[in-house]
Design an enzyme around this catalytic site. Structure first.
Site, PDB file in Angstrom:
ATOM      1  N   ARG A 172       0.896  -0.768   0.074  1.00 49.66           N
ATOM      2  CA  ARG A 172       0.054   0.289   0.209  1.00 49.66           C
ATOM      3  C   ARG A 172       1.094   1.342   0.084  1.00 49.66           C
ATOM      4  O   ARG A 172       2.443   1.092  -0.168  1.00 49.66           O
ATOM      5  CB  ARG A 172      -0.976   0.198   0.917  1.00 49.66           C
ATOM      6  CG  ARG A 172      -0.102   0.084   2.879  1.00 49.66           C
ATOM      7  CD  ARG A 172      -0.799   0.370   3.555  1.00 49.66           C
ATOM      8  NE  ARG A 172      -0.193   1.257   4.846  1.00 49.66           N
ATOM      9  CZ  ARG A 172      -0.617   1.094   5.959  1.00 49.66           C
ATOM     10  NH1 ARG A 172      -1.932   0.601   6.152  1.00 49.66           N
ATOM     11  NH2 ARG A 172      -0.281   1.102   7.010  1.00 49.66           N
ATOM     12  N   GLY A 173      -0.042   2.416  -0.029  1.00 44.00           N
ATOM     13  CA  GLY A 173       1.056   3.263  -0.002  1.00 44.00           C
ATOM     14  C   GLY A 173       2.272   3.733  -0.630  1.00 44.00           C
ATOM     15  O   GLY A 173       1.674   3.511  -2.078  1.00 44.00           O
TER      16      GLY A 173
ATOM     17  N   ASP B  72       5.767  -7.639   2.049  1.00 46.15           N
ATOM     18  CA  ASP B  72       5.605  -7.009   2.862  1.00 46.15           C
ATOM     19  C   ASP B  72       4.686  -8.131   4.172  1.00 46.15           C
ATOM     20  O   ASP B  72       5.185  -8.954   3.692  1.00 46.15           O
ATOM     21  CB  ASP B  72       4.306  -6.115   2.492  1.00 46.15           C
ATOM     22  CG  ASP B  72       4.005  -5.547   3.308  1.00 46.15           C
ATOM     23  OD1 ASP B  72       3.600  -5.308   4.796  1.00 46.15           O
ATOM     24  OD2 ASP B  72       3.256  -4.067   2.706  1.00 46.15           O
TER      25      ASP B  72
ATOM     26  N   ASN C 181      11.098   0.537   1.818  1.00 52.05           N
ATOM     27  CA  ASN C 181      10.356   1.591   1.678  1.00 52.05           C
ATOM     28  C   ASN C 181       9.981   1.289   2.954  1.00 52.05           C
ATOM     29  O   ASN C 181       9.441   1.981   3.493  1.00 52.05           O
ATOM     30  CB  ASN C 181       9.848   1.463   0.474  1.00 52.05           C
ATOM     31  CG  ASN C 181       8.460   1.797   0.904  1.00 52.05           C
ATOM     32  OD1 ASN C 181       7.766   3.960   0.886  1.00 52.05           O
ATOM     33  ND2 ASN C 181       7.351   1.135   0.711  1.00 52.05           N
TER      34      ASN C 181
ATOM     35  N   TYR D  65      11.629   8.495  15.456  1.00 58.91           N
ATOM     36  CA  TYR D  65      11.024   7.907  13.610  1.00 58.91           C
ATOM     37  C   TYR D  65      12.807   9.416  12.962  1.00 58.91           C
ATOM     38  O   TYR D  65      12.900   8.327  12.149  1.00 58.91           O
ATOM     39  CB  TYR D  65      10.002   8.492  13.177  1.00 58.91           C
ATOM     40  CG  TYR D  65       9.650   9.074  12.077  1.00 58.91           C
ATOM     41  CD1 TYR D  65       9.026   7.711  11.459  1.00 58.91           C
ATOM     42  CD2 TYR D  65       9.631   9.723  11.368  1.00 58.91           C
ATOM     43  CE1 TYR D  65       8.926   7.464  10.164  1.00 58.91           C
ATOM     44  CE2 TYR D  65       9.564   9.950  10.026  1.00 58.91           C
ATOM     45  CZ  TYR D  65       8.603   8.439   9.203  1.00 58.91           C
ATOM     46  OH  TYR D  65       8.572   9.077   8.076  1.00 58.91           O
TER      47      TYR D  65
HETATM   48  P1  NAD Z   1       2.035   3.319   5.286  1.00 61.99           P
HETATM   49  O1  NAD Z   1       2.363   2.856   6.681  1.00 61.99           O
HETATM   50  O2  NAD Z   1       1.246   3.326   4.465  1.00 61.99           O
HETATM   51  O3  NAD Z   1       3.110   1.834   4.570  1.00 61.99           O
HETATM   52  C1  NAD Z   1       4.272   1.199   5.178  1.00 61.99           C
HETATM   53  C2  NAD Z   1       4.096  -0.783   4.610  1.00 61.99           C
HETATM   54  O4  NAD Z   1       5.627  -0.943   5.387  1.00 61.99           O
HETATM   55  C3  NAD Z   1       2.819  -1.177   4.904  1.00 61.99           C
HETATM   56  O5  NAD Z   1       3.059  -1.434   3.907  1.00 61.99           O
HETATM   57  C4  NAD Z   1       3.444  -1.812   6.035  1.00 61.99           C
HETATM   58  O6  NAD Z   1       2.869  -3.430   6.234  1.00 61.99           O
HETATM   59  C5  NAD Z   1       5.087  -2.430   5.543  1.00 61.99           C
HETATM   60  N1  NAD Z   1       6.157  -2.472   6.739  1.00 61.99           N
HETATM   61  C6  NAD Z   1       5.563  -2.286   8.016  1.00 61.99           C
HETATM   62  N2  NAD Z   1       6.486  -2.901   8.739  1.00 61.99           N
HETATM   63  C7  NAD Z   1       7.304  -4.197   8.584  1.00 61.99           C
HETATM   64  C8  NAD Z   1       8.196  -5.414   8.604  1.00 61.99           C
HETATM   65  N3  NAD Z   1       8.273  -5.699   9.358  1.00 61.99           N
HETATM   66  N4  NAD Z   1       8.058  -5.870   7.648  1.00 61.99           N
HETATM   67  C9  NAD Z   1       7.611  -5.799   6.252  1.00 61.99           C
HETATM   68  N5  NAD Z   1       6.533  -5.275   6.033  1.00 61.99           N
HETATM   69  C10 NAD Z   1       6.710  -4.132   7.028  1.00 61.99           C
HETATM   70  O7  NAD Z   1       3.675   3.990   4.664  1.00 61.99           O
HETATM   71  P2  NAD Z   1       3.849   5.372   3.589  1.00 61.99           P
HETATM   72  O8  NAD Z   1       3.284   6.655   4.250  1.00 61.99           O
HETATM   73  O9  NAD Z   1       3.529   4.468   2.086  1.00 61.99           O
HETATM   74  O10 NAD Z   1       5.232   5.313   3.686  1.00 61.99           O
HETATM   75  C11 NAD Z   1       6.393   4.782   3.365  1.00 61.99           C
HETATM   76  C12 NAD Z   1       7.951   5.250   3.495  1.00 61.99           C
HETATM   77  O11 NAD Z   1       7.957   6.432   3.543  1.00 61.99           O
HETATM   78  C13 NAD Z   1       7.719   4.712   5.177  1.00 61.99           C
HETATM   79  O12 NAD Z   1       9.346   5.110   5.664  1.00 61.99           O
HETATM   80  C14 NAD Z   1       7.656   6.311   5.596  1.00 61.99           C
HETATM   81  O13 NAD Z   1       8.413   6.384   6.127  1.00 61.99           O
HETATM   82  C15 NAD Z   1       8.532   6.924   4.524  1.00 61.99           C
HETATM   83  N6  NAD Z   1       7.756   8.618   4.340  1.00 61.99           N
HETATM   84  C16 NAD Z   1       6.523   8.703   4.504  1.00 61.99           C
HETATM   85  C17 NAD Z   1       5.500  10.003   4.515  1.00 61.99           C
HETATM   86  C18 NAD Z   1       4.452  10.162   4.016  1.00 61.99           C
HETATM   87  O14 NAD Z   1       4.303  11.201   3.805  1.00 61.99           O
HETATM   88  N7  NAD Z   1       3.263   9.190   4.225  1.00 61.99           N
HETATM   89  C19 NAD Z   1       6.744  11.304   4.339  1.00 61.99           C
HETATM   90  C20 NAD Z   1       7.864  10.889   4.407  1.00 61.99           C
HETATM   91  C21 NAD Z   1       8.501   9.517   4.348  1.00 61.99           C
END
Ligand code: NAD
Length: 461
Positions: free
Chosen positions: A231-232, A252, A302, A367
């Protein structure tokens, strides 16, 4: 899709109100679609006398089918324009302004940079691209040249705040001898793929680049791993790398298995259910990639989580679990992929950092520590991996429109969205496009960089 304020600001009554009240006026960004031209108008190439890149810029633009004009006779000579009437007429609007500053060796000579943009910046079209190419201070020969080279950063970051209507500005430092390695980066920064990247400094060194036969599918024949792909942002990265030709292994946690399979099937990839913090995760990952795919070319770390709490209230679990997922697991997986040889020659590693890892954030000490650690990972690993022709870079997203940010209270969300030079949030695909550029065979000289995908957020520059 534009957020509601952006839609309103683009409507006739909205335009009126925005102007009267001096409110931010975001433009729905031009984003990349397959088959799109590199530029939707001509480019203007300028440069100081003695520069070494104008010719390469002209070649890249020409190869990409873009029309270009030159600003001065010495640039025309460098760009080998023979008799063609391609001089700037002082009136034409441009989709890109590219200035080769590598000839600047003193602060006095920076006047030429000012003069070029003074006369052209107002003619940069909506969604235009302003690019300054220079020599990094560390690569400049003498003290005055180092000073002038560093000064380019202040100029470019200010220009990024002055360009309007969805336009962006970047500085690219090109090491001597790396002139032939700039094509992939130039194409990314000029194109709509870099829609939400602005005010950045990219460093290109002499790393080995592979040729790209088809710029629509630069990852053809490559195997890519994306963690957190159900996702995401991870889902968008997987889609984008698949669009660019890679076979994507989507990873995942088992609990996300159903969504993961759906993503993998949609993009013609495969899935791997694995918790990256499991003690045996490194061996299982290496076994999967070598047995099923013969290795891996692109690794995108990611997967990440937030567990927000101020320091005094934070529990051990909130610290330990987050650090294990966001940082330690990446180190362990990377070590295993390198030691086993599963990561092939010319491999690419891209990690997700965050704007908050650069600027810090209240309630996010865990974080921000992990995401600053990612920058440390990239900087420490880059020189080590250069010997194997493997690159390692990070992207640091700012405010990205995801489920996570949609759940924020409206005031926090609006502030987060508007506090950047493009006055809007980015989309997951903006992060994904940046990763695709770093993952490209053409990006062999780009290593040790952390690139912000945040529309030049005002915090933590
Ligand atoms: P999200 O929570 O939608 O997706 C994260 C994914 O990582 C999920 O599918 C989750 O199941 C998976 N995950 C978590 N723990 C795990 C594990 N132990 N093993 C395998 N998979 C695991 O988050 P997102 O918003 O899509 O963010 C993705 C990345 O981008 C992250 O590293 C986040 O810190 C970074 N980020 C996001 C934003 C934002 O605005 N959304 C901003 C800066 C950085």
């Amino acid at each position: 899709m534009a957020d509601r304020y952006t839609q309103f600001a683009g409507s006739p009554p909205g335009k009126f109100l925005v102007k009267q009240l001096g409110l931010p006026s975001p433009k729905e960004l031009r984003r990349y679609e397959p088959g799109q031209d590199l530029l939707d108008g001509p480019a203007l190439i300028g440069g100081a006398p003695g520069g070494r890149l104008a010719g390469t810029v002209a070649r890249v633009l020409g190869d990409a089918g873009a029309e270009w004009f030159v600003h001065s006779p010495h640039v025309a000579k460098a760009a080998k324009v023979r008799g063609a009437k391609r001089n700037d007429d002082g009136e034409r609007r441009y989709a890109a302004l590219v200035y080769d500053a590598t000839g600047i060796t003193t602060s006095g000579e920076l006047h030429d940079l000012y003069a070029f943009f003074h006369g052209s910046i107002a003619r940069l079209a909506p969604f235009g691209r302003l690019i300054v190419l220079g020599t990094a201070p560390a690569d400049a020969a003498a003290v005055p040249a180092k000073i002038a080279a560093r000064a380019l950063e202040g100029f470019t970051r200010s220009a990024a705040k002055e360009v309007r209507a969805g336009a962006t500005a970047q500085l690219v430092y090109v090491a001597p001898g790396a002139e032939d390695g700039i094509e992939g980066t130039l194409r990314f920064l000029l194109s709509a793929r870099s829609a939400f990247v602005s005010g950045q400094v990219v460093r290109i060194g002499q790393g080995a680049t592979e040729g790209v036969a088809d710029w629509e599918h630069p990852l053809a024949g490559k195997v890519a791993l994306v963690t957190g792909a159900s996702r995401g942002i991870g889902e968008s990265i997987a889609e984008t790398l698949a669009r660019d030709g890679a076979h994507v292994v989507c990873l995942d946690i088992p609990a996300a298995g159903e969504a993961l399979t759906t993503v993998a099937n949609r993009i013609g990839g495969s899935s791997l259910q694995l918790d990256i913090t499991a003690p045996d995760a490194p061996e299982r990952l290496v076994a999967h990639l070598t047995e099923r795919h013969g290795g891996v070319d692109v690794v995108v770390h990611n997967a990440g989580v937030t567990k927000d709490r101020t320091l005094a209230r934070m529990t051990d679990e909130q610290w330990d679990v987050l650090m294990a997922i966001n940082l330690t697991a990446q180190e362990r997986l990377t070590d295993a992929l390198l030691e086993s040889g599963a990561l092939r020659e010319h491999g690419r590693i891209v990690s997700l950092s965050s704007m908050n890892g650069i600027a810090g954030q209240k309630g996010q000490a865990n974080y921000a520590t992990s995401k600053a650690g990612i920058i440390g990972f990239v900087e420490a690993m880059a020189p080590v991996l250069a010997e194997r022709n493997v690159t390692v870079n990070a992207v640091a997203p700012g405010f990205i429109e995801t489920q996570m940010t949609a759940a924020m209270p409206i005031a926090t969300r609006e502030a987060g969205r508007r506090m950047n030079s493009l006055s809007q949030g980015g989309l997951p695909r903006d992060v994904a496009e940046t990763i695709a550029w770093l993952a490209s065979p053409a990006s062999g000289g780009v290593t040790g960089n952390t690139i912000r995908v945040d529309g030049q957020h005002l915090v933590g520059a």
